[in-house]
Design a protein around this motif. Structure first.
Motif, short mmCIF file in Angstrom:
data_model
loop_
_atom_site.label_atom_id
_atom_site.label_comp_id
_atom_site.label_asym_id
_atom_site.label_seq_id
_atom_site.Cartn_x
_atom_site.Cartn_y
_atom_site.Cartn_z
N ALA A 19 8.20 61.72 31.61
CA ALA A 19 6.70 61.63 31.00
C ALA A 19 6.09 60.43 30.97
O ALA A 19 6.63 59.62 30.62
CB ALA A 19 6.80 62.43 29.98
N ASN A 253 7.14 65.71 35.61
CA ASN A 253 7.64 64.94 34.88
C ASN A 253 9.32 64.76 34.90
O ASN A 253 9.96 63.85 34.15
CB ASN A 253 7.22 65.03 33.29
N ARG A 328 1.93 68.31 29.01
CA ARG A 328 2.57 68.95 28.12
C ARG A 328 1.83 70.70 27.67
O ARG A 328 2.57 71.37 26.98
CB ARG A 328 2.45 68.40 26.64
#
Length: 344
Positions: A19, A253, A328
């Motif tokens: 990430a 990610n 996210r």
């Protein structure tokens, strides 16, 4: 404090592993360049944030060149022409293009299009009337080809692409089933966007809930997430189902492939026995359909047959944190950064 003689820009400071973090970005300030012959100076008003940007931060082989270390981050923008030496543009014009994460930019007009402020708010040129909207339009109509009465499923259904996919499916007479993150997003998808059903992807019984919402199976699955969502969709695909693939945000990610169950043998068997059609695409593959997209979706927006929601972040300096949140799933609607107000 920024002055009118300087421009701010955010560059890629380092490539993320997994990430992205704030340390992967750097805010710089430098003098504004002056437009030369055939050039113009643009002031950025709106900046679009989209999942594909994570791919541009990586130097892995892909369909597009990665952002170089120290280069301005890639991004679609709506800008105002401040001064122009370019023949097709005049001071005060509003234009959409890809000038990136910066407050001002020099351009020769390549890749820019004028925005008609009378058609919709100018920010819509980065969302429902921009790249995300066109991705939904061409992916669904050119690859998905939904028929009246068929079931269309789309993940990230409250987002910039998924929300338009479901609404166009309804316009074409299909059932629209969305998958989104959380009860508020699911409620919005059903009550505001008019989907027939919406399933919370965080539910532990996602597969059972999706099966209940799709009693006749799935004819079109618009893939933009992958992962556990696809695993829930896969058993429900009907013979001759079409699966346009425009993104795999659940994997962006990842630093390695998942160690979970290997679906490939089952997938290949289903492709054969059910005669499934999977097709990956990039929106630019269908550039020839741009005029049709603008005509149709502008009309549907004007008629309120397509509705949209924007999630607005204020200030260029907050862009890195907003992109991290987007990856996210923290945004609710099309994620935009308001960089500056228009002069008029």
């Amino acid at each position: 404090m920024q002055t009118t003689e300087t421009t701010q820009r955010i560059v890629l400071a380092s490539r993320p592993v997994g990430a992205p973090t704030l340390e992967n970005f750097r805010l710089e300030e430098l003098p504004i360049g002056q437009p030369g012959p055939g050039q113009m100076l643009l002031r950025t008003l709106w900046l679009s944030l989209d999942p594909y940007m994570r791919g541009r931060m990586s130097d892995a082989p892909s369909y597009a060149k990665p952002v170089g270390i120290g280069d301005v981050m890639e991004g679609g923008t709506v800008s105002e022409v401040l001064t122009s030496n370019a023949p097709r543009f005049a001071k005060g014009d509003i234009v959409v293009g890809r000038t990136g994460w910066q407050t001002y930019a020099l351009s020769d007009g390549s890749g820019l299009q004028k925005v008609d402020p009378g058609r919709a708010p100018i920010s819509a040129a980065l969302g429902v009337l921009g790249m995300p909207g066109m991705t939904a339009y061409v992916g669904l109509l050119e690859i998905g080809k939904p028929a009246v009465g068929e079931t269309v499923v789309v993940a990230a259904a409250s987002g910039a692409v998924g929300s338009v996919v479901g609404q166009i499916a309804r316009i074409k007479g299909a059932r629209a089933v969305g998958i989104a993150g959380g009860p508020d997003k699911c409620r919005f998808v059903i009550e505001k966007l008019g989907f027939d059903a919406c399933i919370d992807h965080r539910a532990p019984d996602l597969a059972a809930r999706l099966a209940s919402a799709c009693p006749k199976g799935i004819d079109v699955y618009f893939e933009n997430v992958g992962g556990a969502v696809f695993e829930a969709v896969f058993p429900l695909l009907n013979p001759f189902a079409r699966i346009p693939v425009c993104g795999l945000i659940s994997m962006y990610n990842a630093t390695s492939l998942s160690p979970g169950p290997i679906l490939l043998p089952h997938l290949m068997r289903a492709i054969l026995t059910k005669r499934l059609t999977f097709r990956g695409f990039i929106v630019s593959d269908f550039a020839a359909r741009y005029g049709d997209f603008v005509r149709d979706v502008s009309a549907w927006v004007g008629e309120r047959r397509i509705k949209y929601r924007e999630d607005i972040v204020e200030g260029l300096e907050n862009t890195p944190r907003a992109l991290i949140g987007l990856l996210r799933g923290e945004n609710f609607g099309k994620l935009l950064v308001r960089v500056a107000p228009a002069s008029t």
